[in-house]
Design a protein around this motif. Structure first.
Motif, PDB file in Angstrom:
ATOM      1  N   VAL A 288       0.822  -1.203   0.000  1.00  0.00           N
ATOM      2  CA  VAL A 288       0.000   0.000   0.000  1.00  0.00           C
ATOM      3  C   VAL A 288       0.862   1.261   0.000  1.00  0.00           C
ATOM      4  N   THR A 289       1.772   1.357   0.967  1.00  0.00           N
ATOM      5  CA  THR A 289       2.579   2.577   1.107  1.00  0.00           C
ATOM      6  C   THR A 289       3.813   2.588   0.213  1.00  0.00           C
ATOM      7  N   LYS A 290       4.193   1.418  -0.293  1.00  0.00           N
ATOM      8  CA  LYS A 290       5.397   1.260  -1.129  1.00  0.00           C
ATOM      9  C   LYS A 290       6.688   1.544  -0.355  1.00  0.00           C
ATOM     10  N   ILE A 291       6.597   1.584   0.969  1.00  0.00           N
ATOM     11  CA  ILE A 291       7.773   1.820   1.808  1.00  0.00           C
ATOM     12  C   ILE A 291       8.365   0.478   2.209  1.00  0.00           C
TER      13      ILE A 291
END
Length: 119
Positions: free
Chosen positions: A28-31
């Motif tokens: 979701v956050t791509k972190i």
């Protein structure tokens, strides 16, 4: 499966779980964050222990050390620095992998140390 491998695996009295500390990207956050990732679970294996006593020229007791070796299937790729939890003979112990595995046709041997934390 070769007859040699069947014979070796008949000696396996334990099971192990292999986990590694890896960078994992949140969908979701791509972190990316570092997390413990399960690599293998309930793999048949065998621990072998060898005690070594070395006498020294100094005053005091002899130094006692123990070498622990894991025997496991050759096709499993166990990353360096993995945490390996082995259950054998009613005891469960966490180890870290030290050194490269010696991979043979029918098994591999991995030298282990007691797990003290990820490097």
């Amino acid at each position: 499966m070769s007859s040699v491998r069947k014979a070796l695996e008949s000696l396996y009295k334990g099971t192990c779980t292999v986990k590694a500390w890896e960078s994992v990207k949140d969908p979701v956050t791509k972190i990316s964050t570092q997390k413990e990732v399960l690599k293998f679970e309930n793999q048949p294996c065998k621990l072998s222990h060898e005690k070594q006593v070395s006498a020294t020229n100094t005053v005091g007791p002899a130094v006692l050390s123990q070498t622990t070796k894991l025997f496991i299937a050759p096709e499993l790729e166990i990353p360096a620095g993995s945490k390996i939890t082995v259950s054998q003979n009613g005891k469960t112990t966490e180890f870290s992998r030290s050194g490269e595995p010696a991979v043979y046709t029918d098994h591999q041997e991995i030298m282990l140390e007691l797990f003290k934390g990820y490097a």
